[in-house]
Design an enzyme around this catalytic site. Structure first.
Site, PDB file in Angstrom:
ATOM      1  N   HIS A   1      -0.170  46.482  31.965  1.00 38.65           N
ATOM      2  CA  HIS A   1      -1.149  46.173  30.911  1.00 38.65           C
ATOM      3  C   HIS A   1      -2.365  45.468  31.516  1.00 38.65           C
ATOM      4  O   HIS A   1      -3.500  45.708  31.097  1.00 38.65           O
ATOM      5  CB  HIS A   1      -0.534  45.249  29.856  1.00 38.65           C
ATOM      6  CG  HIS A   1       0.646  45.818  29.135  1.00 38.65           C
ATOM      7  ND1 HIS A   1       1.918  45.327  29.283  1.00 38.65           N
ATOM      8  CD2 HIS A   1       0.736  46.851  28.262  1.00 38.65           C
ATOM      9  CE1 HIS A   1       2.743  46.013  28.515  1.00 38.65           C
ATOM     10  NE2 HIS A   1       2.060  46.950  27.888  1.00 38.65           N
TER      11      HIS A   1
ATOM     12  N   LYS B   1       2.118  56.039  32.806  1.00 40.52           N
ATOM     13  CA  LYS B   1       3.586  55.999  32.767  1.00 40.52           C
ATOM     14  C   LYS B   1       4.100  56.717  31.507  1.00 40.52           C
ATOM     15  O   LYS B   1       5.107  57.400  31.546  1.00 40.52           O
ATOM     16  CB  LYS B   1       4.130  54.575  32.808  1.00 40.52           C
ATOM     17  CG  LYS B   1       5.665  54.588  32.958  1.00 40.52           C
ATOM     18  CD  LYS B   1       6.234  53.249  33.185  1.00 40.52           C
ATOM     19  CE  LYS B   1       6.471  52.511  31.904  1.00 40.52           C
ATOM     20  NZ  LYS B   1       7.490  53.142  31.020  1.00 40.52           N
ATOM     21  N   ASP B   2       3.371  56.538  30.405  1.00 38.41           N
ATOM     22  CA  ASP B   2       3.726  57.242  29.168  1.00 38.41           C
ATOM     23  C   ASP B   2       2.977  58.575  29.156  1.00 38.41           C
ATOM     24  O   ASP B   2       2.078  58.808  28.330  1.00 38.41           O
ATOM     25  CB  ASP B   2       3.344  56.387  27.963  1.00 38.41           C
ATOM     26  CG  ASP B   2       4.124  55.083  27.954  1.00 38.41           C
ATOM     27  OD1 ASP B   2       5.361  55.135  27.973  1.00 38.41           O
ATOM     28  OD2 ASP B   2       3.498  54.020  27.961  1.00 38.41           O
TER      29      ASP B   2
ATOM     30  N   GLN C   1       2.836  60.574  25.907  1.00 37.43           N
ATOM     31  CA  GLN C   1       1.983  59.876  24.932  1.00 37.43           C
ATOM     32  C   GLN C   1       0.511  60.180  25.219  1.00 37.43           C
ATOM     33  O   GLN C   1      -0.282  60.406  24.300  1.00 37.43           O
ATOM     34  CB  GLN C   1       2.262  58.371  25.022  1.00 37.43           C
ATOM     35  CG  GLN C   1       1.289  57.498  24.275  1.00 37.43           C
ATOM     36  CD  GLN C   1       1.744  56.050  24.198  1.00 37.43           C
ATOM     37  OE1 GLN C   1       2.634  55.713  23.440  1.00 37.43           O
ATOM     38  NE2 GLN C   1       1.130  55.176  24.980  1.00 37.43           N
TER      39      GLN C   1
END
Ligand code: PAF
Length: 285
Positions: free
Chosen positions: A38, A151-152, A155
Site C-alpha cells: 500500500h 498482486k490482485d 481485480q
C-alpha cells in the site's frame, strides 16, 4: 495536516473544495492493515497528484459468507499514522452503514470470463463487491488517477473493464507486486500465517520466479507452466491448491496450448485457513 473523514458528507464537502481549486486527485482504495505494498501506491499517488485520498474500508460485499470478514485485520491507528507519514492529504474511513445505507441496493457487476475464472470461480460474488465499492469511491472522490496493485491481477482487469464500460474519467495506475526480502508477496492476510505456514508460502514466489525463468529460456506450453508450479506447490505439506492457471491478458480467455502474447500465470493456495494469491506475467520483452 492530514484530514480524516468518516462520513460521506464530510468527504464530499472537502472534495468539492479540492475540485474547485482545480487540483488533481490521487485515490488509493484500501481495506486497511496497510503494508509496504500500500505504501508504494500511496507514495506514487503523492508524487503525481496535488491531493491524495486514501480510503480504508473493509468492504463487506466482497467477502463470501464463509470468508474472513470478521477476522480481517483492522489497524486504523497504525494506518492513519503511516498514511500521514507518506504524505496523504485525506483518509476516508467510513462505516459499513455509510457506504451501504439501505438493504435495497445497486450493484455494479462486470460479467463474463473476467469474473468467472480464477478467484471468480471460488469467490463468485467477490468482484461484484469490488466493482460496486470502487464505483462508489470513484463517484465520491472524483479521482484523476486511482492506484491498484498488480498482486490482485484479476481485480485490475475487472476494474479496467468497468472503467471503460462505465466511462469513468479516471486513469488507473497499476503498481508492481511488492515482496518481502524472501519473496513472499506483501498481503494483509500474511498476518494470519503461522511460522511454518509462512515458510511454506515462499513456494509461491519461488515457483513463479522459476516459471518466468523457463519462459525466458523459451518454454511456451501453457500446460508446462501449470504442471511445474502445481508440482512445486504440491511438495509443500501445508499447501492446498485452489488454482494454478494461465490465462490470456487482458480478457482472461483460455490461452492456446502454446502461449503467445501477454499471459497471466496466477495461483491461489491455502496455507491452513489462509488463502494467498500471487501471479506473474509471461510476455516477450
Ligand atoms: O484491493 C483491495 O484492497 C480491495 O479489493 C479494494 C480495491 C480496496 C476494494 O475494497
Amino acid at each position: 495536516m492530514m484530514i480524516v473523514c468518516h462520513t460521506v458528507d464530510e468527504l464530499r464537502n472537502k472534495i468539492k473544495q479540492v475540485c474547485k481549486a482545480g487540483a488533481s486527485i490521487g485515490l488509493v482504495p484500501t481495506m486497511g492493515a496497510l503494508h509496504e505494498g500500500h505504501a508504494a501506491l500511496i507514495k506514487a499517488a503523492v508524487e503525481n497528484n496535488d491531493f491524495v485520498v486514501v480510503t480504508i474500508f473493509v468492504n463487506p460485499t466482497q467477502f463470501g459468507p464463509t470468508e474472513d470478514l470478521d477476522s480481517y485485520p483492522r489497524t486504523l491507528d497504525a494506518d492513519l499514522s503511516l498514511a500521514k507519514q507518506l504524505g496523504a492529504s485525506l483518509v476516508f474511513a467510513p462505516s459499513a452503514q455509510a457506504m451501504y445505507p439501505s438493504e435495497e441496493m445497486t450493484w455494479v457487476e462486470v460479467t463474463g470470463n473476467l469474473t468467472k475464472v480464477l478467484c471468480g470461480s471460488s469467490r463468485p460474488t467477490h468482484f461484484r463487491g469490488v466493482a460496486t465499492i470502487v464505483s462508489k469511491l470513484f463517484n465520491l472522490v472524483k479521482p484523476t488517477r486511482a492506484y491498484f496493485g498488480q498482486k490482485d491481477a484479476q481485480q485490475v482487469q475487472v476494474l479496467k473493464r468497468m472503467v471503460k464500460d462505465l466511462f469513468f474519467d479516471v486513469e488507473l495506475v497499476i503498481m508492481p507486486i511488492i515482496r518481502e526480502a524472501d519473496g513472499l508477496a506483501k498481503s494483509s492476510r500474511n498476518a494470519y500465517l503461522s511460522k511454518e505456514e509462512r515458510q511454506a508460502a515462499l513456494v509461491l514466489g519461488r515457483s513463479l520466479e522459476k516459471a518466468q525463468e523457463q519462459f525466458k529460456q523459451g518454454e511456451r506450453k501453457a500446460k508446462a507452466f501449470i504442471d511445474f508450479v502445481s508440482g512445486e506447490i504440491a511438495k509443500e505439506r501445508l499447501a492446498k491448491i485452489d488454482y494454478v492457471a494461465v490465462y490470456q491478458l487482458p480478457d482472461l480467455k483460455q490461452p492456446s496450448a502454446i502461449i503467445n502474447g501477454q499471459s497471466l500465470l496466477a495461483v491461489a493456495v491455502y496455507f491452513g485457513q489462509t488463502r494467498l494469491i500471487d501471479n506473474c506475467i509471461l510476455e516477450e520483452r
